[in-house]
Design an enzyme around this catalytic site. Sequence first.
Site, PDB file in Angstrom:
ATOM      1  N   ARG A  69       0.786  -1.339   0.121  1.00 14.33           N
ATOM      2  CA  ARG A  69       0.067  -0.014   0.027  1.00 14.33           C
ATOM      3  C   ARG A  69       0.824   1.278  -0.073  1.00 14.33           C
ATOM      4  O   ARG A  69       0.527   2.421  -0.711  1.00 14.33           O
ATOM      5  CB  ARG A  69      -0.892   0.055   1.172  1.00 14.33           C
ATOM      6  CG  ARG A  69      -2.061  -0.952   1.129  1.00 14.33           C
ATOM      7  CD  ARG A  69      -2.981  -0.753   2.295  1.00 14.33           C
ATOM      8  NE  ARG A  69      -3.503   0.234   2.511  1.00 14.33           N
ATOM      9  CZ  ARG A  69      -4.180   0.824   3.811  1.00 14.33           C
ATOM     10  NH1 ARG A  69      -4.222  -0.228   4.625  1.00 14.33           N
ATOM     11  NH2 ARG A  69      -4.495   2.058   3.825  1.00 14.33           N
ATOM     12  N   VAL A 102      -4.399   7.871   5.362  1.00 13.66           N
ATOM     13  CA  VAL A 102      -2.945   7.510   5.884  1.00 13.66           C
ATOM     14  C   VAL A 102      -2.068   7.820   5.225  1.00 13.66           C
ATOM     15  O   VAL A 102      -0.907   7.570   5.091  1.00 13.66           O
ATOM     16  CB  VAL A 102      -3.030   6.038   6.613  1.00 13.66           C
ATOM     17  CG1 VAL A 102      -3.829   5.740   7.826  1.00 13.66           C
ATOM     18  CG2 VAL A 102      -3.333   5.025   5.548  1.00 13.66           C
ATOM     19  N   HIS A 118      -6.059   8.314  11.960  1.00  5.56           N
ATOM     20  CA  HIS A 118      -5.632   6.897  11.727  1.00  5.56           C
ATOM     21  C   HIS A 118      -4.298   6.841  11.530  1.00  5.56           C
ATOM     22  O   HIS A 118      -3.859   5.805  11.110  1.00  5.56           O
ATOM     23  CB  HIS A 118      -6.475   6.346  10.686  1.00  5.56           C
ATOM     24  CG  HIS A 118      -8.157   6.388  11.096  1.00  5.56           C
ATOM     25  ND1 HIS A 118      -9.047   5.951  10.254  1.00  5.56           N
ATOM     26  CD2 HIS A 118      -8.597   6.327  12.370  1.00  5.56           C
ATOM     27  CE1 HIS A 118     -10.219   5.959  10.727  1.00  5.56           C
ATOM     28  NE2 HIS A 118     -10.168   6.167  11.932  1.00  5.56           N
ATOM     29  N   ALA A 231     -15.015  14.183  -5.516  1.00  8.61           N
ATOM     30  CA  ALA A 231     -14.523  15.340  -4.891  1.00  8.61           C
ATOM     31  C   ALA A 231     -13.460  16.127  -5.930  1.00  8.61           C
ATOM     32  O   ALA A 231     -13.605  17.351  -5.784  1.00  8.61           O
ATOM     33  CB  ALA A 231     -13.674  14.848  -3.693  1.00  8.61           C
TER      34      ALA A 231
HETATM   35  P1  OAD Z   1     -14.802   3.785   2.841  1.00 14.98           P
HETATM   36  O1  OAD Z   1     -14.153   3.009   1.657  1.00 14.98           O
HETATM   37  O2  OAD Z   1     -15.561   3.161   3.744  1.00 14.98           O
HETATM   38  O3  OAD Z   1     -15.662   5.010   2.122  1.00 14.98           O
HETATM   39  C1  OAD Z   1     -15.354   5.863   1.061  1.00 14.98           C
HETATM   40  C2  OAD Z   1     -16.226   6.719   0.460  1.00 14.98           C
HETATM   41  O4  OAD Z   1     -15.596   7.515  -0.362  1.00 14.98           O
HETATM   42  C3  OAD Z   1     -17.510   6.142  -0.142  1.00 14.98           C
HETATM   43  O5  OAD Z   1     -18.643   6.863   0.474  1.00 14.98           O
HETATM   44  C4  OAD Z   1     -17.577   6.244  -1.581  1.00 14.98           C
HETATM   45  O6  OAD Z   1     -18.741   6.623  -2.285  1.00 14.98           O
HETATM   46  C5  OAD Z   1     -16.642   7.550  -1.508  1.00 14.98           C
HETATM   47  N1  OAD Z   1     -15.972   7.888  -2.786  1.00 14.98           N
HETATM   48  C6  OAD Z   1     -15.667   7.213  -3.549  1.00 14.98           C
HETATM   49  N2  OAD Z   1     -14.966   7.855  -4.827  1.00 14.98           N
HETATM   50  C7  OAD Z   1     -15.257   9.185  -4.478  1.00 14.98           C
HETATM   51  C8  OAD Z   1     -14.561  10.440  -5.064  1.00 14.98           C
HETATM   52  N3  OAD Z   1     -13.908  10.307  -6.149  1.00 14.98           N
HETATM   53  N4  OAD Z   1     -14.991  11.545  -4.485  1.00 14.98           N
HETATM   54  C9  OAD Z   1     -15.499  11.660  -3.158  1.00 14.98           C
HETATM   55  N5  OAD Z   1     -15.916  10.317  -2.561  1.00 14.98           N
HETATM   56  C10 OAD Z   1     -15.652   9.193  -3.030  1.00 14.98           C
HETATM   57  O7  OAD Z   1     -13.547   4.745   3.326  1.00 14.98           O
HETATM   58  P2  OAD Z   1     -13.419   5.606   4.629  1.00 14.98           P
HETATM   59  O8  OAD Z   1     -14.973   6.017   5.144  1.00 14.98           O
HETATM   60  O9  OAD Z   1     -12.431   6.439   4.403  1.00 14.98           O
HETATM   61  O10 OAD Z   1      -9.762   2.758   8.922  1.00 14.98           O
HETATM   62  O11 OAD Z   1     -13.196   4.439   5.794  1.00 14.98           O
HETATM   63  C11 OAD Z   1     -13.173   4.790   7.093  1.00 14.98           C
HETATM   64  C12 OAD Z   1     -11.863   3.864   7.873  1.00 14.98           C
HETATM   65  O12 OAD Z   1     -12.308   2.567   7.374  1.00 14.98           O
HETATM   66  C13 OAD Z   1     -10.547   3.973   7.125  1.00 14.98           C
HETATM   67  O13 OAD Z   1      -9.919   5.139   7.720  1.00 14.98           O
HETATM   68  C14 OAD Z   1      -9.827   2.683   7.470  1.00 14.98           C
HETATM   69  C15 OAD Z   1     -10.996   1.714   7.012  1.00 14.98           C
HETATM   70  O14 OAD Z   1     -10.912   0.568   7.542  1.00 14.98           O
HETATM   71  C16 OAD Z   1      -8.758   1.863   9.450  1.00 14.98           C
HETATM   72  O15 OAD Z   1      -7.948   1.152   8.879  1.00 14.98           O
HETATM   73  C17 OAD Z   1      -8.693   2.092  10.704  1.00 14.98           C
END
Ligand code: OAD
Length: 255
Positions: A69, A102, A118, A231
């Site tokens: 990654r 991260v 995180h 975004a």
């Molecule tokens: P997710 O993968 O859960 O969510 C990503 C979000 O980004 C979704 O709602 C998508 O629809 C949206 N998305 C996709 N492409 C996009 C774009 N071009 N512009 C805007 N939005 C877009 O990721 P997180 O919510 O960040 O934690 O996940 C939270 C945490 O879960 C992470 O920090 C990580 C993970 O497990 C740990 O590893 C502790």
Amino acid sequence: MIDAALTGALREARHVMVLTGAGISAESGIPTFRDALTGLWSRYRAEDLATPEAFARDPGLVWDWYAWRRERVRAAQPNPGHRAIHALASLVPRLTLVTQNVDGLHQRAGSRNVIELHGNILRTRCSHEDRIVEEGPGGTGRPPRCADCGAFLRPDVVWFGEPLPAEALRGAAEAASACDVLLVVGTSGLVYPAAGLPGVARAAGVPVILVDPQAVSLAGQTGVRHLVGPAGRVLPALLARVWPDSAPPALPAIS
Ligand code: OAD
């Protein structure tokens, strides 16, 4: 839709908080976690790779997955979404940027004082003493060892079941209740405590602007405006609409 109420709230805001998730980096080629097919957790099991138990069981597997990654992150570039958030900091009196990512791409876009909830995959720490260290020589299949105590090194990220850095979380929660507008970008809102921050803002009467191509659960809630789309397109358009005269020329005007 970007209407007068929304542009007015942003133009008059003295303190804007931005909370980002994996979606902000999707257009840089960094996979999200939960998008169908491309999301990391659609292809890998978090229990095998992102928990302290997984690291204790198979440190080499976990180290190698994070090394993979990290290479993707190093090869990636910030995208117009990251750059728009950096530009926003010079358009409002105060901006607090909080990320669950991260990857360090906000910093590489120029943002400073980023609150990383995180951790950061580019940093390495000793798994025993929790000290940030320079990564020593490693090899595939086994993490490098700490030069001082000999314990395995690990990425400086938060794994499931681990607490978030207290100061970062405190700063984020304070900003959520004290800001004038909260911009939530690219997060599914499923992982707590970060997922609770929009609720803190809404309870304090702070208007929330959500930028996400998907109708995540926050989308339908009271006090939340949802701008649907990626975004990298929505944020530059939003800035060009709110600050038509002073948004940086690199930001395209909304059509
Ligand atoms: P997710 O993968 O859960 O969510 C990503 C979000 O980004 C979704 O709602 C998508 O629809 C949206 N998305 C996709 N492409 C996009 C774009 N071009 N512009 C805007 N939005 C877009 O990721 P997180 O919510 O960040 O934690 O996940 C939270 C945490 O879960 C992470 O920090 C990580 C993970 O497990 C740990 O590893 C502790």
